[in-house]
Write an enzyme that holds these catalytic residues in place. Structure first.
Site, mmCIF file in Angstrom:
data_model
loop_
_atom_site.group_PDB
_atom_site.id
_atom_site.type_symbol
_atom_site.label_atom_id
_atom_site.label_comp_id
_atom_site.label_asym_id
_atom_site.label_seq_id
_atom_site.Cartn_x
_atom_site.Cartn_y
_atom_site.Cartn_z
ATOM 1 N N ILE A 12 0.847 -1.206 0.000
ATOM 2 C CA ILE A 12 0.000 0.000 0.000
ATOM 3 C C ILE A 12 0.881 1.254 0.000
ATOM 4 N N ASN A 32 12.229 -1.000 7.142
ATOM 5 C CA ASN A 32 13.317 -1.945 7.442
ATOM 6 C C ASN A 32 13.395 -3.066 6.400
ATOM 7 N N LYS A 82 1.457 -8.036 9.189
ATOM 8 C CA LYS A 82 0.022 -8.032 8.858
ATOM 9 C C LYS A 82 -0.618 -9.404 8.668
ATOM 10 N N SER A 122 -7.600 -1.147 10.218
ATOM 11 C CA SER A 122 -8.181 -2.230 9.416
ATOM 12 C C SER A 122 -9.615 -2.474 9.858
ATOM 13 N N TYR A 146 -3.130 -9.774 15.697
ATOM 14 C CA TYR A 146 -2.934 -8.727 14.690
ATOM 15 C C TYR A 146 -3.988 -7.626 14.869
ATOM 16 N N LYS A 150 -3.907 -3.425 16.075
ATOM 17 C CA LYS A 150 -4.535 -2.282 15.394
ATOM 18 C C LYS A 150 -5.443 -1.526 16.373
ATOM 19 N N ASN A 176 -10.738 -4.486 2.190
ATOM 20 C CA ASN A 176 -9.815 -5.485 1.615
ATOM 21 C C ASN A 176 -9.068 -4.918 0.409
ATOM 22 N N ASN A 195 -1.701 -15.388 1.897
ATOM 23 C CA ASN A 195 -2.787 -15.584 2.866
ATOM 24 C C ASN A 195 -4.107 -15.070 2.308
ATOM 25 N N ARG A 228 -16.805 -9.845 0.942
ATOM 26 C CA ARG A 228 -15.922 -8.787 1.428
ATOM 27 C C ARG A 228 -16.051 -7.540 0.559
ATOM 28 N N GLY A 290 -11.657 -18.255 12.357
ATOM 29 C CA GLY A 290 -11.661 -16.808 12.572
ATOM 30 C C GLY A 290 -12.329 -16.010 11.463
ATOM 31 N N ASP A 291 -12.696 -16.669 10.341
ATOM 32 C CA ASP A 291 -13.343 -15.933 9.245
ATOM 33 C C ASP A 291 -14.789 -15.586 9.589
HETATM 34 P P1 NAD Z 1 3.338 -4.655 3.531
HETATM 35 O O1 NAD Z 1 3.889 -5.764 4.374
HETATM 36 O O2 NAD Z 1 3.464 -4.765 2.057
HETATM 37 O O3 NAD Z 1 4.000 -3.271 3.990
HETATM 38 C C1 NAD Z 1 4.393 -3.022 5.319
HETATM 39 C C2 NAD Z 1 5.796 -2.449 5.272
HETATM 40 O O4 NAD Z 1 6.232 -2.189 6.608
HETATM 41 C C3 NAD Z 1 6.825 -3.393 4.649
HETATM 42 O O5 NAD Z 1 7.530 -2.702 3.642
HETATM 43 C C4 NAD Z 1 7.734 -3.788 5.800
HETATM 44 O O6 NAD Z 1 9.065 -4.019 5.379
HETATM 45 C C5 NAD Z 1 7.594 -2.576 6.711
HETATM 46 N N1 NAD Z 1 7.848 -2.830 8.136
HETATM 47 C C6 NAD Z 1 7.312 -3.793 8.924
HETATM 48 N N2 NAD Z 1 7.776 -3.683 10.182
HETATM 49 C C7 NAD Z 1 8.623 -2.607 10.200
HETATM 50 C C8 NAD Z 1 9.414 -1.985 11.197
HETATM 51 N N3 NAD Z 1 9.471 -2.472 12.445
HETATM 52 N N4 NAD Z 1 10.132 -0.900 10.864
HETATM 53 C C9 NAD Z 1 10.125 -0.412 9.597
HETATM 54 N N5 NAD Z 1 9.398 -0.973 8.601
HETATM 55 C C10 NAD Z 1 8.668 -2.056 8.905
HETATM 56 O O7 NAD Z 1 1.821 -4.450 3.967
HETATM 57 P P2 NAD Z 1 0.682 -3.553 3.302
HETATM 58 O O8 NAD Z 1 -0.338 -4.472 2.759
HETATM 59 O O9 NAD Z 1 1.270 -2.505 2.447
HETATM 60 O O10 NAD Z 1 0.052 -2.918 4.625
HETATM 61 C C11 NAD Z 1 0.425 -1.633 5.084
HETATM 62 C C12 NAD Z 1 -0.304 -1.358 6.389
HETATM 63 O O11 NAD Z 1 -1.711 -1.467 6.165
HETATM 64 C C13 NAD Z 1 0.018 -2.355 7.502
HETATM 65 O O12 NAD Z 1 0.069 -1.647 8.726
HETATM 66 C C14 NAD Z 1 -1.169 -3.295 7.496
HETATM 67 O O13 NAD Z 1 -1.402 -3.859 8.761
HETATM 68 C C15 NAD Z 1 -2.290 -2.346 7.102
HETATM 69 N N6 NAD Z 1 -3.431 -3.034 6.469
HETATM 70 C C16 NAD Z 1 -3.206 -3.848 5.388
HETATM 71 C C17 NAD Z 1 -4.275 -4.525 4.802
HETATM 72 C C18 NAD Z 1 -4.055 -5.464 3.666
HETATM 73 O O14 NAD Z 1 -4.893 -6.335 3.440
HETATM 74 N N7 NAD Z 1 -2.986 -5.351 2.895
HETATM 75 C C19 NAD Z 1 -5.566 -4.346 5.317
HETATM 76 C C20 NAD Z 1 -5.761 -3.476 6.392
HETATM 77 C C21 NAD Z 1 -4.676 -2.840 6.960
HETATM 78 C C1 WQD Z 2 -11.217 -12.907 1.769
HETATM 79 C C2 WQD Z 2 -12.237 -14.021 1.562
HETATM 80 C C3 WQD Z 2 -11.754 -15.989 2.859
HETATM 81 C C4 WQD Z 2 -8.009 -17.007 0.815
HETATM 82 C C5 WQD Z 2 -7.683 -10.233 5.872
HETATM 83 C C6 WQD Z 2 -7.388 -9.814 7.278
HETATM 84 C C7 WQD Z 2 -7.783 -8.381 7.478
HETATM 85 C C8 WQD Z 2 -7.149 -7.484 6.418
HETATM 86 C C9 WQD Z 2 -7.378 -7.995 5.039
HETATM 87 C C10 WQD Z 2 -5.105 -6.612 7.256
HETATM 88 C C11 WQD Z 2 -12.635 -14.738 2.857
HETATM 89 C C12 WQD Z 2 -11.644 -16.296 1.382
HETATM 90 C C13 WQD Z 2 -9.189 -16.388 1.205
HETATM 91 C C14 WQD Z 2 -8.073 -18.275 0.191
HETATM 92 C C15 WQD Z 2 -10.470 -18.206 0.369
HETATM 93 N N1 WQD Z 2 -5.730 -7.429 6.552
HETATM 94 N N2 WQD Z 2 -10.395 -16.978 0.992
HETATM 95 N N3 WQD Z 2 -9.312 -18.831 -0.018
HETATM 96 O O1 WQD Z 2 -9.804 -12.523 5.710
HETATM 97 O O2 WQD Z 2 -11.275 -10.685 4.735
HETATM 98 O O3 WQD Z 2 -9.075 -10.110 5.649
HETATM 99 O O4 WQD Z 2 -6.988 -9.376 4.963
HETATM 100 O O5 WQD Z 2 -5.552 -5.790 7.991
HETATM 101 O O6 WQD Z 2 -7.372 -8.026 8.747
HETATM 102 O O7 WQD Z 2 -8.126 -10.628 8.166
HETATM 103 O O8 WQD Z 2 -9.169 -11.345 3.546
HETATM 104 O O9 WQD Z 2 -8.291 -12.064 1.370
HETATM 105 O O10 WQD Z 2 -7.783 -13.461 3.417
HETATM 106 O O11 WQD Z 2 -10.102 -13.416 2.514
HETATM 107 O O12 WQD Z 2 -11.561 -18.763 0.175
HETATM 108 O O13 WQD Z 2 -7.054 -18.892 -0.156
HETATM 109 O O14 WQD Z 2 -11.624 -15.035 0.739
HETATM 110 O O15 WQD Z 2 -12.313 -17.088 3.542
HETATM 111 O O16 WQD Z 2 -13.984 -15.078 2.728
HETATM 112 P P1 WQD Z 2 -9.920 -11.261 4.969
HETATM 113 P P2 WQD Z 2 -8.744 -12.587 2.674
#
Ligand code: NAD
Ligand code: WQD
Length: 337
Positions: A12, A32, A82, A122, A146, A150, A176, A195, A228, A290-291
């Protein structure tokens, strides 16, 4: 304006760098590289023809943060671990990296009088929905470490604002995030087995994995699979630019960033098949621990406070994911960008 992005080399963060640079901001990335590579930033520079200042550093390193924050106007805080399942196995790592790391960042910001922050929260903070669509007023109840990190960080930010109302804080609750930049040269680059649904589907489409495991087809949803609110990462990145703009005045606001629409796993599979022209093999498996059945946002507050609404639908999410996947079958290790 100079913006400091912790975790800015990640999925992101890198997309947000593009939008910030295009909007005329100066960008410093502090990462990092524990879950990313600097290659993403080189590609952002290619897309925008602008330079990024990169500092390899950890958010737990207060001294390095203090020296790095000089001259910064605001922070966008993406850095964090994450993976929900991993957080259950390694809770201390998650609390240390995400929660303790954020406290260290906030202390450094306080010392440097940088009191503007956008935080990546999130929709996971809502837990099992009591009502839909999820409004920002929905009770907060998390189900895994996790999510707990948050929620704890959100509470810390609210307490910080109560103690000193000169802070300006935007808490963005992402639904998502999926998709990739149109160029097809930056995107999500999961390490090991993905994941999340979209990267898994796209790895099946490109032939890296045989089939998708669909986790449950007996939910109370139209086709029985989980529903979602998928949000295009470029829309999400643009929401950060808007969220920065409202930090001109002190505040502490949590805002949903979603489209307001829910799609099932099988609807996403079909949409990806249309976008890629590939058949996605899948098999139905038991539910994943947990889903929840259904999760989607009420996106009204983002519209009112940020003047932001999502523009991109699932077709574009799938097309852009596919372009990134096919051009970079091994993510940033691929060399043909
Ligand atoms: P990402 O893992 O691609 O990016 C996170 C970045 O943080 C990475 O580049 C990693 O190297 C860096 N990082 C981790 N720990 C660190 C530390 N201690 N010091 C410095 N850098 C560090 O993940 P993303 O998908 O880009 O997510 C960004 C943020 O959004 C995260 O906080 C995540 O929890 C949150 N978020 C992501 C999702 C999602 O589904 N991708 C959904 C909701 C919230
Ligand atoms: C979406 C749907 C699964 C994988 C997670 C975190 C949430 C946020 C976003 C960080 C669900 C189904 C998935 C697979 C499947 N992250 N699925 N087969 O669980 O909504 O959210 O990511 O903040 O905190 O919990 O996202 O993409 O994992 O799943 O059927 O191999 O797809 O059961 O219905 P989720 P997801």
């Amino acid at each position: 304006m100079d913006i400091f992005l912790t975790g800015g080399a990640g999925y992101i963060g890198s997309h947000t760098c593009v939008e910030l640079l295009n909007a005329g901001y100066n960008v410093t990335v502090y990462d990092n590289l524990s879950n990313s590579s600097q290659e993403s930033l080189k590609r952002v520079e290619k897309i925008t023809s602008k330079k990024i200042r990169f500092i390899r550093g950890d958010i737990k390193d207060e001294q390095k943060l203090i020296s790095s924050l000089s001259g910064m106007d605001a922070v966008i805080h993406f850095a964090g671990l994450k993976a929900v399942g991993e957080s259950v196995l390694k809770p201390l790592e998650y609390y240390d990296n995400n929660t303790a790391g954020t406290i260290t960042l906030l202390k450094a910001m306080q010392k440097k009088e940088v009191k503007k922050i956008v935080f990546s929260s999130s929709a996971t903070v809502y837990g099992e929905p009591l009502f839909l669509p999820l409004t920002e007023e929905h009770p907060l109840r998390v189900t895994n470490p996790y999510g707990q990190t948050k929620l704890m960080i959100e509470e810390i930010l609210r307490d910080l604002y109560k103690s000193d109302d000169s802070w300006a804080i935007s808490i963005l609750r992402y639904f998502n995030p999926v998709g990739a930049h149109k160029s097809g040269i930056i995107g999500e680059d999961p390490q090991g087995v993905p994941n999340n649904l979209m990267p898994f589907i796209s790895q099946v489409a490109v032939g890296k994995r045989d089939e998708l495991n669909v986790f449950g087809d007996d939910y109370d949803t139209p086709d029985g699979t989980g529903v979602r609110d998928y949000i295009h990462v470029v829309d999400l990145a643009k929401a950060h630019v808007k969220a920065l703009q409202i930090l001109d005045k002190p505040k502490c606001e949590a805002i949903n960033i979603g489209t307001g629409n829910g799609y099932s796993v099988l609807e996403m599979v079909k949409a990806f098949e249309r976008a890629s022209g590939k058949k996605i093999a899948y098999k139905i498996m038991p539910r994943r621990d947990g889903d929840i059945a259904t999760c989607y946002a009420k996106a009204q507050k983002a519209k009112e406070m940020l003047g932001w609404t999502a523009q991109k639908g699932i077709e574009e999410m799938c097309e852009d994911t596919w372009r990134w996947q096919i051009n970079n079958p091994d993510g940033y290790k691929s060399t043909n960008a």
